[in-house]
Write a protein that holds these residues in place. Structure first.
Motif, mmCIF file in Angstrom:
data_model
loop_
_atom_site.group_PDB
_atom_site.id
_atom_site.type_symbol
_atom_site.label_atom_id
_atom_site.label_comp_id
_atom_site.label_asym_id
_atom_site.label_seq_id
_atom_site.Cartn_x
_atom_site.Cartn_y
_atom_site.Cartn_z
ATOM 1 N N ALA A 252 4.803 6.214 6.600
ATOM 2 C CA ALA A 252 6.083 5.090 6.694
ATOM 3 C C ALA A 252 6.761 5.120 5.590
ATOM 4 O O ALA A 252 8.037 4.718 5.843
ATOM 5 N N TYR A 253 6.331 5.673 4.273
ATOM 6 C CA TYR A 253 6.989 5.637 3.191
ATOM 7 C C TYR A 253 7.716 7.140 2.747
ATOM 8 O O TYR A 253 8.219 7.354 1.681
ATOM 9 N N VAL A 254 7.287 7.834 3.723
ATOM 10 C CA VAL A 254 7.936 9.467 3.352
ATOM 11 C C VAL A 254 9.638 9.077 3.780
ATOM 12 O O VAL A 254 10.015 8.679 4.655
ATOM 13 N N ASN B 286 0.949 -1.288 0.059
ATOM 14 C CA ASN B 286 -0.085 0.050 0.069
ATOM 15 C C ASN B 286 1.022 1.196 -0.114
ATOM 16 O O ASN B 286 1.523 1.234 1.024
ATOM 17 N N THR B 287 0.854 1.968 -1.102
ATOM 18 C CA THR B 287 1.955 3.075 -1.172
ATOM 19 C C THR B 287 1.242 4.429 -0.759
ATOM 20 O O THR B 287 1.854 5.520 -0.562
ATOM 21 N N SER B 288 -0.167 4.182 0.103
ATOM 22 C CA SER B 288 -0.717 5.515 0.564
ATOM 23 C C SER B 288 -0.668 4.910 2.021
ATOM 24 O O SER B 288 -1.642 5.275 2.857
ATOM 25 N N SER B 289 0.185 4.552 2.568
ATOM 26 C CA SER B 289 0.287 4.356 4.160
ATOM 27 C C SER B 289 -0.060 5.673 4.886
ATOM 28 O O SER B 289 0.576 6.753 4.813
ATOM 29 N N SER B 290 -0.892 5.429 5.874
ATOM 30 C CA SER B 290 -1.421 6.594 6.427
ATOM 31 C C SER B 290 -0.436 7.031 7.638
ATOM 32 O O SER B 290 -0.590 8.195 8.048
#
Ligand code: HEC
Ligand code: HEC
Length: 221
Positions: free
Chosen positions: A156-158, A149-153
């Motif tokens: 985490a992927y920032v 999930n690339t839209s982690s709320s």
């Protein structure tokens, strides 16, 4: 103008007919419609004929600053950490192209003090984008980690990585965020009042060093 009056008049007549019998206050409704007749000239900021460009049409005329870069003229920030407006003349500096970015010739931190210009802040030397790729199984990778999930709320992927002394590519096109301010005296007054979280927030950015990463749990820091 005449056309509009005619339409408004027929609307007023039509609505009074409609209202008769179904509303007790049909007279009030009729009065409201009649009062609401609007002339074309009053619709926009320009108060002149919409069908011709006359010399007195100034409503939408832009008047950019003629202060030369280095005159010391600055514009208060709109809110805490808003991108400052360009306070000086940009004649001959735009458009910014891949081959020519005059803004950097005065604003890069190594030259800015000698030019009397505000140095580009640390945020402009930071990459906020995780390196994105595709894994063998077709999943998207962020900083080398395959993710579902690339839209982690939880953000985490920032990714927040310094670009050292090299300007971040995302900040190359200055005028995407910084605009010269037009002195439009006919524009409606702005009643917004900023509440700055820093006491010098109207003139300075507060984003620096560790404040950029405060309370962020990131993959790469
Ligand atoms: C010739 C040098 C020079 C060039 C080229 C230049 N600037 Fe400036 N800039 C300045 C100086 C000096 C200031 C400080 C205000 C002043 O004295 O005019 C400034 C102020 C600013 C500010 C306001 C900073 C603040 O703290 O409020 C912004 C935003 C800005 N410039 C953006 C740009 C952009 C975008 C470009 C390219 C289109 C550009 N500048 C090109 C010298 C320059
Ligand atoms: C993606 C939007 C964006 C781009 C592109 C961008 N800026 Fe900014 N800039 C900002 C924001 C937001 C701030 C205020 C917060 C901060 O300091 O990061 C800012 C702050 C500044 C400041 C004030 C720094 C301070 O310490 O008060 C200057 C000067 C500036 N930018 C110049 C530029 C120039 C010149 C370019 C092009 C090389 C540029 N910026 C590109 C968004 C941008």
């Amino acid at each position: 103008m005449k056309m509009i009056n005619k339409i408004a008049l027929s609307l007023a007549v039509a609505s009074s007919v409609l209202f008769v019998g179904c509303h007790n206050d049909s007279d009030t409704a009729k009065a409201e419609v009649a009062k609401g007749t609007i002339s074309e000239e009053s619709l926009g900021l320009r108060k002149t004929d919409l069908y011709s460009e006359r010399k007195d049409t100034t409503g939408d005329m832009t008047r950019y600053s003629k202060h030369y870069a280095g005159s010391g003229h600055k514009i208060a920030r709109a809110f805490q950490d808003a991108p400052p407006m360009i306070p000086h003349d940009v004649e001959g500096m735009l458009p910014i192209t891949i081959k020519s970015n005059q803004c950097t010739s005065c604003h890069m931190p190594d030259v800015a003090p000698s030019m009397g210009a505000t140095a580009l802040p640390v945020s402009h030397f930071t990459n906020f984008r995780a390196a994105t790729g595709i894994a063998k199984d077709g999943r998207i990778t962020k900083n080398g980690v395959a993710v579902d999930n690339t839209s982690s709320s939880d953000m985490a992927y920032v990714s927040i990585k310094s670009t050292g002394s090299k300007l971040s590519g995302a900040r190359f096109n200055c005028t995407q965020c910084h605009a010269p301010q037009s002195d439009a005296t006919d524009a409606p007054a702005n009643t917004f009042e900023a509440v700055f979280s820093d006491k010098d927030g109207a003139t300075k950015s507060s984003w620096s060093g560790s404040r950029l990463t405060d309370s962020l749990d990131t993959l790469a820091d």
